[in-house]
Motif scaffolding. Structure first.
Motif, PDB file in Angstrom:
ATOM      1  N   THR A   1      36.686  -3.978  -4.404  1.00  0.00           N
ATOM      2  CA  THR A   1      37.550  -3.565  -3.231  1.00  0.00           C
ATOM      3  C   THR A   1      37.239  -4.282  -1.786  1.00  0.00           C
ATOM      4  OG1 THR A   1      36.890  -0.740  -3.962  1.00  0.00           O
ATOM      5  CG2 THR A   1      37.451  -1.219  -1.859  1.00  0.00           C
TER       6      THR A   1
ATOM      7  N   ARG B   1      42.444  -4.686   0.347  1.00  0.00           N
ATOM      8  CA  ARG B   1      43.317  -3.227  -0.281  1.00  0.00           C
ATOM      9  C   ARG B   1      43.294  -2.874   1.151  1.00  0.00           C
ATOM     10  NH1 ARG B   1      44.079  -1.869  -5.681  1.00  0.00           N
ATOM     11  NH2 ARG B   1      43.417  -2.869  -7.026  1.00  0.00           N
ATOM     12  N   ALA B   2      44.896  -1.990   1.566  1.00  0.00           N
ATOM     13  CA  ALA B   2      44.551  -0.886   2.549  1.00  0.00           C
ATOM     14  C   ALA B   2      45.915   0.266   2.415  1.00  0.00           C
ATOM     15  CB  ALA B   2      45.260  -1.487   3.413  1.00  0.00           C
ATOM     16  N   THR B   3      45.271   1.514   3.575  1.00  0.00           N
ATOM     17  CA  THR B   3      45.486   2.378   3.270  1.00  0.00           C
ATOM     18  C   THR B   3      46.772   2.728   4.404  1.00  0.00           C
ATOM     19  OG1 THR B   3      44.347   3.499   1.446  1.00  0.00           O
ATOM     20  CG2 THR B   3      45.503   4.941   2.885  1.00  0.00           C
ATOM     21  N   ALA B   4      47.891   2.711   4.460  1.00  0.00           N
ATOM     22  CA  ALA B   4      48.771   2.970   6.025  1.00  0.00           C
ATOM     23  C   ALA B   4      47.956   4.761   6.193  1.00  0.00           C
ATOM     24  CB  ALA B   4      49.818   3.047   5.319  1.00  0.00           C
ATOM     25  N   THR B   5      48.145   4.820   7.751  1.00  0.00           N
ATOM     26  CA  THR B   5      48.105   5.658   8.276  1.00  0.00           C
ATOM     27  C   THR B   5      49.390   6.066   9.481  1.00  0.00           C
ATOM     28  OG1 THR B   5      45.575   5.725   7.864  1.00  0.00           O
ATOM     29  CG2 THR B   5      46.339   7.054   9.598  1.00  0.00           C
TER      30      THR B   5
ATOM     31  N   TYR C   1      47.830  -0.141   9.485  1.00  0.00           N
ATOM     32  CA  TYR C   1      46.929  -0.166   7.728  1.00  0.00           C
ATOM     33  C   TYR C   1      45.971  -1.442   8.432  1.00  0.00           C
ATOM     34  CZ  TYR C   1      50.476  -3.392   7.992  1.00  0.00           C
ATOM     35  OH  TYR C   1      52.264  -4.512   7.511  1.00  0.00           O
TER      36      TYR C   1
ATOM     37  N   ARG D   1      52.669   2.845  11.307  1.00  0.00           N
ATOM     38  CA  ARG D   1      52.206   2.623  10.401  1.00  0.00           C
ATOM     39  C   ARG D   1      51.279   2.230  10.738  1.00  0.00           C
ATOM     40  NH1 ARG D   1      54.430   7.147   9.479  1.00  0.00           N
ATOM     41  NH2 ARG D   1      55.683   7.209   7.104  1.00  0.00           N
TER      42      ARG D   1
END
Length: 262
Positions: A72, A93-97, A262, A260
């Motif tokens: 990760t 890896r990146a998660t959009a907020t 990220y 968004r």
């Protein structure tokens, strides 16, 4: 016997010379998640140097992985002589907020639609209806036989949904029945706070044009980036600003904004 030992020693030294060796650390970089990337120069033979990227976590532990099993938050790449690309064994890896919001508007002026009765100069009229964190307020400037003739701005307010004009009001005095047709202006609004760990973002003004700024408060001029209605702006992969991002509309209407980070 001495000759045999000398030959064996020479062969061993020759093999050691051909083995790739990593030089001392050249420099390190750290991302917003605390991952440290050490960059070394590695001798891959025949005097050829190849960059070696060695990622580790914030505690200095080297992050390792196998092909198809990413670790990760890190990316490792090993170059070879001749520039042959090698598969990466870890991926970023990146998660959009969601930062979607509605840019509000504030009152700037108002025309009197109906003067009502019983009003006096200095009375404060407060708008009703719509969705406002603070309703716009207006001071009665002139009257004609108790009917409101003109008003001036008392408090601009902040609204994300506008009441249909003419807008009913309540009065600080004894008058009733005054209605107004207000004009509004967009309020520059911070959509994203400053974020040193930001990897990218997207902004889309929906239905109306807008201006975007990542350097200062957005303004409807050449100091900000103008976005056409419904245009999607995405940050460049090679450069992502980490400062606060603000947006302002160009029309006197609330502006829905898709956002968004990220």
């Amino acid at each position: 016997m001495l000759t045999r030992v000398s030959v064996a020693l020479a062969a061993a030294l020759s093999l050691l010379a051909l083995s790739p060796a990593s030089a001392a650390d050249n420099y390190q970089v750290k991302d917003g998640n605390g991952t440290v990337m050490t960059i070394k120069s590695k001798d891959v033979g025949s005097g050829v140097q190849s960059p070696q990227f060695v990622p580790s976590d914030a505690s200095g532990n080297v992050l390792t992985g196998t092909a198809g099993a990413p670790s990760t938050g890190a990316l490792t790449v090993q170059g070879l002589a001749g520039g042959t690309p090698q598969p990466a064994d870890t991926v970023v890896r990146a998660t959009a907020t969601s930062r979607s919001t509605v840019i509000p508007v504030a009152g700037v002026s108002a025309a009197v639609s109906a003067g009502g009765t019983g009003h006096a100069v200095g009375d404060v009229l407060t708008q009703t209806g719509g969705t406002c964190t603070v309703q716009p307020r207006w001071t009665v400037a002139t009257v004609a036989s108790g009917a409101v003739a003109t008003v001036t701005l008392n408090a601009a307010g902040s609204c994300t949904v506008l009441a249909t004009a003419p807008v009913a009001t309540t009065s600080s005095g004894s008058g009733t029945g005054a209605t107004l047709t207000p004009a509004y202006a967009s309020i520059p609004t911070q959509v994203m706070a400053a974020n040193p760990g930001r990897r990218g973002f997207q902004i889309q003004p929906q239905g109306l044009p807008a201006y975007l700024s990542g350097l200062a408060t957005a303004s409807a001029d050449q100091a900000s980036l103008k976005l056409p209605a419904d245009a999607l702006y995405e940050s460049l992969p090679q450069h992502v600003g980490t400062g606060a991002i603000s947006v302002v509309g160009t029309a006197g209407l609330p502006l829905p904004v898709y956002a968004r980070e990220y």
